[in-house]
Scaffold this active site. Sequence first.
Site, PDB file in Angstrom:
ATOM      1  N   TYR A 192       0.829  -1.210   0.000  1.00  0.00           N
ATOM      2  CA  TYR A 192       0.000   0.000   0.000  1.00  0.00           C
ATOM      3  C   TYR A 192       0.866   1.264   0.000  1.00  0.00           C
ATOM      4  O   TYR A 192       0.361   2.358   0.202  1.00  0.00           O
ATOM      5  CB  TYR A 192      -0.924   0.003   1.222  1.00  0.00           C
ATOM      6  CG  TYR A 192      -2.083  -0.943   1.073  1.00  0.00           C
ATOM      7  CD1 TYR A 192      -1.877  -2.312   1.027  1.00  0.00           C
ATOM      8  CD2 TYR A 192      -3.387  -0.476   0.955  1.00  0.00           C
ATOM      9  CE1 TYR A 192      -2.937  -3.196   0.872  1.00  0.00           C
ATOM     10  CE2 TYR A 192      -4.449  -1.350   0.798  1.00  0.00           C
ATOM     11  CZ  TYR A 192      -4.214  -2.702   0.757  1.00  0.00           C
ATOM     12  OH  TYR A 192      -5.271  -3.572   0.601  1.00  0.00           O
ATOM     13  N   LYS A 228       4.482 -14.548   4.188  1.00  0.00           N
ATOM     14  CA  LYS A 228       4.940 -15.345   3.045  1.00  0.00           C
ATOM     15  C   LYS A 228       6.468 -15.201   3.002  1.00  0.00           C
ATOM     16  O   LYS A 228       7.070 -14.853   1.975  1.00  0.00           O
ATOM     17  CB  LYS A 228       4.275 -14.822   1.756  1.00  0.00           C
ATOM     18  CG  LYS A 228       4.483 -15.684   0.531  1.00  0.00           C
ATOM     19  CD  LYS A 228       3.584 -16.913   0.485  1.00  0.00           C
ATOM     20  CE  LYS A 228       3.926 -17.781  -0.711  1.00  0.00           C
ATOM     21  NZ  LYS A 228       3.177 -19.045  -0.751  1.00  0.00           N
ATOM     22  N   ASP A 277      -1.035 -18.646   2.426  1.00  0.00           N
ATOM     23  CA  ASP A 277      -1.891 -19.572   1.666  1.00  0.00           C
ATOM     24  C   ASP A 277      -2.432 -20.675   2.581  1.00  0.00           C
ATOM     25  O   ASP A 277      -3.627 -21.008   2.543  1.00  0.00           O
ATOM     26  CB  ASP A 277      -1.152 -20.161   0.448  1.00  0.00           C
ATOM     27  CG  ASP A 277       0.314 -20.456   0.715  1.00  0.00           C
ATOM     28  OD1 ASP A 277       0.762 -20.225   1.854  1.00  0.00           O
ATOM     29  OD2 ASP A 277       1.009 -20.926  -0.206  1.00  0.00           O
ATOM     30  N   ASP A 335      -5.883  -7.205   4.457  1.00  0.00           N
ATOM     31  CA  ASP A 335      -7.038  -6.790   3.656  1.00  0.00           C
ATOM     32  C   ASP A 335      -7.780  -8.017   3.136  1.00  0.00           C
ATOM     33  O   ASP A 335      -8.995  -8.145   3.280  1.00  0.00           O
ATOM     34  CB  ASP A 335      -6.533  -5.926   2.491  1.00  0.00           C
ATOM     35  CG  ASP A 335      -7.666  -5.476   1.582  1.00  0.00           C
ATOM     36  OD1 ASP A 335      -8.692  -5.020   2.108  1.00  0.00           O
ATOM     37  OD2 ASP A 335      -7.524  -5.585   0.345  1.00  0.00           O
TER      38      ASP A 335
END
Length: 335
Positions: free
Chosen positions: A126, A173, A206, A230
């Site tokens: 962002y 991640k 994931d 988000d």
Amino acid sequence: MAHNVTLIPGDGIGPEVADAAARALDATGVKINWERVELNADVIQKKGEVLPNEVMDSLNRTHTGLKGPVTTPVAGGFPSVNVALRKRLDLFANVRPVRSLPGVKTRFEDLKLDMVIFRENTEDLYSGLEHEVVKDVVTSLKVITRVASMRIAHYAFNYAKATNRRKVSAVHKANIMKLADGLFLRCCREVAAQHPEIRYEELIVDNASMQLVMRPETFDILLLPNLYGDIISDLCAGLVGGLGIVPGANMGESHAVFEAVHGSAPDIAGKGVANPTALMLSGVMMLIHLKEMEAAARLRDAIEAVYATHVTTTRDVGGAAGTKEFTDAVIAAMK
Ligand code: ATP
């Protein structure tokens, strides 16, 4: 004592749900002086700036805002107002409680879900730092800093401690983004080590998504960088009945702005059918922030009472009522 609060209706369904939430908050008997300021695509185009002075001046006076969504143009146009506001006021912690409501039909209605999402709110992808290197080749900068990661981690663990929560799950991640997500994770570990009484686990984003769908009841507090926060927020909203019911708070050192997880929902705007629960529950969070505990409990109980009877709930949660009927029912249920 009266509280001064900036009311930003926004656009799309924003004005409908903001009016409903303000009515419900007024009905608690807490005195709120609303400073209403307009913030939408028309105002932004007319003023030529994403955050006009009137909005900032009001928030700098009141330090507290209740905000409807403002539409963000996709793939072009002006930058996101919601993101700009969070950055300008340094609202670093986005707090989103995801709780089952009685009577709402979901795929998980046999489970009572109660988790809280802590989403870093100021950086990550962002950052808005995008660049076309040569034609048809674009880079987008993911910014992760120790300062921002430490403060969201502290915020989440302090909340966990204050509310007797049992577990914090950090989502990342870092197997792929070894430096960026690696730094976020190191900060989470450092803060976790200061709270040995709270269980700490790490999940790759994931896998976290799959676990949330398969075993949502095992989650308690989720701690995430901005973008995963988000996406996982909407996933979690889906577990408890959709975006119409999940509230949120953007918390900084000096300001707090309360807004629902949902966007401006242009598909249902102006039809009088939007569910104002998410913004009303954001209002409950605002009352707690303003130390109006008794009023907060009364509004929350009234909302839950309306859901428990399921007579006047809105279409998105399986009912047939409009925004106004639902709001009237909440006000009538207030003791
Ligand atoms: P943004 O990117 O601006 O956050 P979004 O992509 O998350 O927006 P929303 O505008 O939140 O999308 O809407 C997603 C879907 O959820 C739409 O079908 C919309 O009608 C529905 N929805 C969102 N909020 C509500 C609400 N308060 N009441 C009923 N339905 C809603």
